[in-house]
Scaffold this motif. Structure first.
Motif, mmCIF file in Angstrom:
data_model
loop_
_atom_site.group_PDB
_atom_site.id
_atom_site.type_symbol
_atom_site.label_atom_id
_atom_site.label_comp_id
_atom_site.label_asym_id
_atom_site.label_seq_id
_atom_site.Cartn_x
_atom_site.Cartn_y
_atom_site.Cartn_z
ATOM 1 N N SER A 1 -19.930 -65.815 4.560
ATOM 2 C CA SER A 1 -19.269 -67.124 4.589
ATOM 3 C C SER A 1 -17.902 -66.992 3.933
ATOM 4 O O SER A 1 -17.799 -66.588 2.777
ATOM 5 N N ASN A 2 -16.855 -67.326 4.650
ATOM 6 C CA ASN A 2 -15.506 -67.138 4.126
ATOM 7 C C ASN A 2 -14.535 -68.044 4.878
ATOM 8 O O ASN A 2 -14.611 -68.160 6.107
ATOM 9 N N ARG A 3 -13.625 -68.659 4.137
ATOM 10 C CA ARG A 3 -12.666 -69.582 4.752
ATOM 11 C C ARG A 3 -11.494 -68.862 5.407
ATOM 12 O O ARG A 3 -10.784 -69.448 6.223
ATOM 13 N N TYR A 4 -11.250 -67.612 5.045
ATOM 14 C CA TYR A 4 -10.011 -66.955 5.456
ATOM 15 C C TYR A 4 -10.222 -65.715 6.333
ATOM 16 O O TYR A 4 -9.383 -65.397 7.164
ATOM 17 N N LEU A 5 -11.326 -64.998 6.107
ATOM 18 C CA LEU A 5 -11.515 -63.704 6.764
ATOM 19 C C LEU A 5 -12.724 -63.729 7.695
ATOM 20 O O LEU A 5 -13.773 -64.282 7.352
ATOM 21 N N ASN A 6 -12.581 -63.111 8.846
ATOM 22 C CA ASN A 6 -13.698 -62.937 9.768
ATOM 23 C C ASN A 6 -14.374 -61.611 9.424
ATOM 24 O O ASN A 6 -13.987 -60.549 9.927
ATOM 25 N N LEU A 7 -15.351 -61.680 8.548
ATOM 26 C CA LEU A 7 -16.041 -60.465 8.107
ATOM 27 C C LEU A 7 -17.090 -60.013 9.115
ATOM 28 O O LEU A 7 -17.554 -58.867 9.056
ATOM 29 N N ARG A 8 -17.438 -60.886 10.034
ATOM 30 C CA ARG A 8 -18.440 -60.532 11.045
ATOM 31 C C ARG A 8 -17.991 -59.346 11.886
ATOM 32 O O ARG A 8 -18.757 -58.406 12.132
ATOM 33 N N TRP B 1 -13.577 -50.129 8.813
ATOM 34 C CA TRP B 1 -13.010 -50.005 7.475
ATOM 35 C C TRP B 1 -13.700 -48.872 6.733
ATOM 36 O O TRP B 1 -14.926 -48.711 6.809
ATOM 37 N N THR B 2 -12.933 -48.104 6.009
ATOM 38 C CA THR B 2 -13.465 -47.034 5.165
ATOM 39 C C THR B 2 -12.798 -47.129 3.795
ATOM 40 O O THR B 2 -11.894 -47.938 3.585
ATOM 41 N N ASP B 3 -13.223 -46.274 2.877
ATOM 42 C CA ASP B 3 -12.586 -46.247 1.560
ATOM 43 C C ASP B 3 -11.121 -45.834 1.661
ATOM 44 O O ASP B 3 -10.307 -46.191 0.803
ATOM 45 N N GLN B 4 -10.786 -45.084 2.711
ATOM 46 C CA GLN B 4 -9.421 -44.600 2.895
ATOM 47 C C GLN B 4 -8.600 -45.495 3.819
ATOM 48 O O GLN B 4 -7.381 -45.418 3.846
ATOM 49 N N TYR B 5 -9.273 -46.345 4.593
ATOM 50 C CA TYR B 5 -8.570 -47.148 5.613
ATOM 51 C C TYR B 5 -9.101 -48.576 5.638
ATOM 52 O O TYR B 5 -10.307 -48.811 5.828
ATOM 53 N N VAL B 6 -8.210 -49.544 5.440
ATOM 54 C CA VAL B 6 -8.540 -50.966 5.560
ATOM 55 C C VAL B 6 -7.369 -51.665 6.233
ATOM 56 O O VAL B 6 -6.222 -51.512 5.807
ATOM 57 N N ASN B 7 -7.658 -52.420 7.281
ATOM 58 C CA ASN B 7 -6.631 -53.214 7.958
ATOM 59 C C ASN B 7 -7.021 -54.686 7.840
ATOM 60 O O ASN B 7 -7.768 -55.216 8.656
ATOM 61 N N ILE B 8 -6.516 -55.347 6.802
ATOM 62 C CA ILE B 8 -6.910 -56.724 6.524
ATOM 63 C C ILE B 8 -6.447 -57.683 7.616
ATOM 64 O O ILE B 8 -7.030 -58.755 7.819
ATOM 65 N N LEU B 9 -5.394 -57.298 8.368
ATOM 66 C CA LEU B 9 -4.906 -58.158 9.446
ATOM 67 C C LEU B 9 -5.986 -58.410 10.488
ATOM 68 O O LEU B 9 -6.046 -59.486 11.088
ATOM 69 N N THR B 10 -6.838 -57.419 10.712
ATOM 70 C CA THR B 10 -7.926 -57.578 11.673
ATOM 71 C C THR B 10 -8.797 -58.778 11.323
ATOM 72 O O THR B 10 -9.115 -59.609 12.174
ATOM 73 N N ALA B 11 -9.176 -58.872 10.062
ATOM 74 C CA ALA B 11 -10.057 -59.960 9.630
ATOM 75 C C ALA B 11 -9.316 -61.289 9.515
ATOM 76 O O ALA B 11 -9.885 -62.350 9.793
ATOM 77 N N LEU B 12 -8.052 -61.245 9.124
ATOM 78 C CA LEU B 12 -7.286 -62.478 8.976
ATOM 79 C C LEU B 12 -6.998 -63.130 10.324
ATOM 80 O O LEU B 12 -7.167 -64.342 10.495
ATOM 81 N N LEU B 13 -6.550 -62.330 11.274
ATOM 82 C CA LEU B 13 -6.139 -62.877 12.565
ATOM 83 C C LEU B 13 -7.323 -63.303 13.423
ATOM 84 O O LEU B 13 -7.175 -64.129 14.323
ATOM 85 N N ALA B 14 -8.493 -62.734 13.156
ATOM 86 C CA ALA B 14 -9.669 -63.063 13.962
ATOM 87 C C ALA B 14 -10.400 -64.292 13.452
ATOM 88 O O ALA B 14 -11.358 -64.745 14.073
ATOM 89 N N LYS B 15 -9.968 -64.840 12.308
ATOM 90 C CA LYS B 15 -10.674 -65.996 11.721
ATOM 91 C C LYS B 15 -10.359 -67.265 12.514
ATOM 92 O O LYS B 15 -9.196 -67.551 12.782
#
Length: 684
Positions: free
Chosen positions: A595-602, A670-684
């Protein structure tokens, strides 16, 4: 030849801000993904920037330009000994703030200090050169901040999405080598044109006698610098507390801050005459917005206001700094004051407010301090005009204080009438701002602006789990589908709501990083006391503690470790899921509260499930919800090794198959070495 000076200034700041973001990202998972990691890093960065300016000012006064050039070249070579850069495990005997500062000093202290010195150094070199514009080297400060801004813009949009952290460091080493080489293109001119004696002539007395370097002006430079830096940090805290502590969100306030420096310190500054009017209108609009909708202080709409206020305040502040700049002979003193102001601001935001305002129920205490500093800087700037205006209108001696008291009273009234809520407890620490309030017949636990738990106060309904854990939420399906179970693990304690589902004979483990949360759950909520079992509480980062939890094979393992709405990213990477699976029974269920208001974690978890070839399902409880009965919207995601278990969720409980039930394309996980937060932000 001026191109060489510009390039060095540009590259120094580019490399400086790149390594800031890289090292902070490396430190994040070691300290629970706390938003305060970046604030602590900024405190270190501004302190070292100040020390760099002091060093440059001192050595240019004492040893002279030619000798200092040779010293600087030697330092450039010696900093290579600090490579490669790495981070170590936290020291449990130190506070997180001190441990981060010591880690930064060990790993990047030397090269960072050299990069900090570059801006005033190169400007001073340029003032000794034969260039036609040598009398005004301040355009190099704009070039320096342009490099910093480009570093901020490219890191989350280019470097972070395309390269792992290890690859980013290799690119940084190569860039540092180019930065060093560039120095040799202007050394000949500097060594032949610089005076042999100390750079400021006969010493301190002459330098301090130069116009514009009096005590009042030094205080003013420090105050303006502190006000803009404090506001930038306060806005950063407001944003990252609720969304995620990540380079992309660190970039926004810092980028605005740097952009205003660039616009003001270029050869032809950009400062429209109507900016002050815009500031007044925007300030009034922001005040009305926040009073009418106080719960929106941290919302995505409020972020626009935060950013706009920061831009206006920094434009005015940096314009004032530029207009009050001294002659080139005094530029290092000028930068020392700027560095000192920034360092003071970072200290008060990073240490002062959390320490002195530890039990304040005011989430924006740092924000209010920053605004007060901005107002103070404007009052100091216009002190003479204000005094003249005040003397001519003596009636204001009574009217203005009365007006001020009236505004304060109105603000207090608004706060008091916000839902008849009673604040029982509040605390601010390294991991965020926690509050416990009683509202009507319910006790509520806030972390930042997000509700993390609630409980009815009446005895009849006190044992019922509420909000995301309500019996009508998808989590009830999880407990029913799990069947007989022995061991249950939960990452994130909150109010302890999940323990309401416990049964006799079970073993429950809660992993919680924040001691304040444990204190709140035990003192103000009854879920743990009413539990049918006595849970074991493990203090520490959930992922790290779980990795050390030998002998555990959980039938149910929940991931519910959120800080406000911010997600500790290291808890939802591919490697993190592997750690969880290593502590999961063969047919166990790995359950995420997404459950999150900003990020699509699904979609983030779906991508990991696909990469690991794991069956998964998701379900949302969106409404209608009965808030009077403690319901709220929620979304849950389940991963299991058992295909049959996931099929049961889909067929019997109406969940959706995560691997086939989403329209969004599968992306790089996403991995410990790679995270693209735009993916989760734009998909929300």
């Amino acid at each position: 030849m001026s191109l060489a000076y510009t390039t060095i200034s540009f590259l120094a700041s580019f490399m400086l801000f790149q390594i800031e973001l890289i090292i902070a990202k490396l430190l994040l998972p070691l300290y629970g993904g706390s938003y305060f990691v970046w604030t602590t890093c900024m405190m270190f960065f501004t302190a070292l920037l100040f020390l760099g300016y002091v060093y440059a000012d001192f050595i240019l006064r004492t040893v002279g330009q030619r000798l200092y050039v040779k010293i600087h070249v030697a330092l450039l070579a010696l900093t290579a000994l600090a490579f490669p850069i790495s981070v170590q495990e936290p020291d449990a005997n130190l506070s997180p703030v001190l441990d981060i500062i010591f880690s930064l000093a060990r790993n990047i202290g030397a090269p960072f200090l050299v990069l900090c010195v570059t801006s005033p150094l190169i400007q001073r070199w340029f003032s000794f050169s034969k260039q036609p514009s040598r009398s005004n080297p301040y355009f190099l400060y704009a070039a320096s901040n342009a490099g910093a801004l480009l570093a901020l813009l490219t890191y989350p949009t280019v470097f972070e999405p395309l390269f792992t952290v290890s690859q980013q460091l290799l690119i940084w080493y190569a860039g540092y080598a180019v930065y060093v080489i560039c120095h040799f293109f202007c050394l000949t001119e500097v060594l032949t044109s610089a005076p042999k004696s100390a750079a400021y002539g006969t010493g301190r007395s002459q330098a301090w006698a130069t116009a514009g370097a009096g005590p009042k002006m030094i205080f003013y430079w420090t105050l303006v610098s502190a006000s803009t830096c404090a506001l930038m940090l306060a806005v950063t805290n407001a944003i990252t507390l609720d969304i995620a502590s990540l380079p992309l969100l660190w970039m926004l306030p810092l980028g605005i801050y740097l952009l205003t420096i660039i616009l003001n310190f270029q050869r032809k500054p950009w400062y429209p005459a109507y900016l002050n009017i815009i500031c007044l209108v925007l300030g009034c609009a922001a005040a009305v917005f926040l009073i009418r909708t106080p719960t929106e202080l941290f919302s995505n709409r409020a972020i626009v206001f935060h950013s706009a206020i920061l831009f206006i305040a920094c434009m005015i502040g940096h314009r004032n700094l530029y207009q009050s700049k001294p002659p080139a002979a005094q530029l290092t003193t000028y930068y020392v004051c700027i560095g000192f102001g920034g360092s003071l601001a970072a200290f008060f935001i990073g240490v002062g407010i959390p320490f002195f305002g530890r039990h304040l129920a005011l989430s924006l205490a740092d924000y209010l301090l920053a605004i007060a500093l901005v107002v103070a800087s404007l009052l100091v700037r216009d002190a003479s005009q204000i005094q003249a205006f005040y003397r001519k209108r003596k009636v204001l001696v009574i009217a203005l204080p009365v007006l001020a008291v009236g505004l304060v009273a109105a603000g207090v009234t608004v706060v008091v009438k916000r839902g008849q809520q009673k604040i029982l407890y509040s605390i601010r620490n390294f991991y965020g701002i926690s509050r416990v309030i009683d509202k009507n017949d319910t006790r509520i636990f806030f972390h930042g602006s997000t509700i993390h738990g609630a409980q009815f106060l009446d005895a009849e309904r006190k044992a019922r789990p509420l909000l995301y854990f309500h019996p009508k939420s998808p989590v009830a399906d999880v407990f029913e589908a799990a069947g007989p179970r022995k061991q249950i693990g939960v990452l994130g304690l909150g109010a302890g709501s999940l323990s309401a589902y416990s049964r006799e004979g079970e073993e429950w483990d809660f992993y919680e990083i924040d001691p304040a949360v444990l204190d709140i759950a035990e003192r103000f909520f009854g879920y743990l006391d009413m539990s049918r079992v006595r849970p074991r509480i493990v203090l520490g980062d959930g992922r790290l503690s779980l990795a050390r939890a030998g002998g555990r094979a959980y039938d149910l393992l929940f991931m519910d470790a959120f800080s406000s709405d911010s997600v500790p990213v290291h808890l939802i990477t591919r490697e993190a899921v592997r750690v969880y699976l290593s502590r999961l029974a063969q047919n166990g269920l790995l359950v995420f509260n997404i459950s999150n208001r900003y990020l699509n974690l699904r979609i983030i978890l779906r991508d990991i499930a696909v990469a690991e070839d794991l069956p998964a399902a998701f379900k949302g409880h969106y409404g209608p919800v009965d808030e009077k009965e403690g319901e709220s919207a929620s979304e849950w995601f389940v991963i299991s090794r058992s295909t049959n278990k996931i099929a049961e969720f889909v067929a019997k409980y109406g969940w959706s198959d995560a691997r086939t039930g989403m329209l969004e394309p599968v992306r790089r996980p996403w991995t410990d070495q790679y995270v693209n937060i735009l993916t989760a932000l734009l998909a929300k």
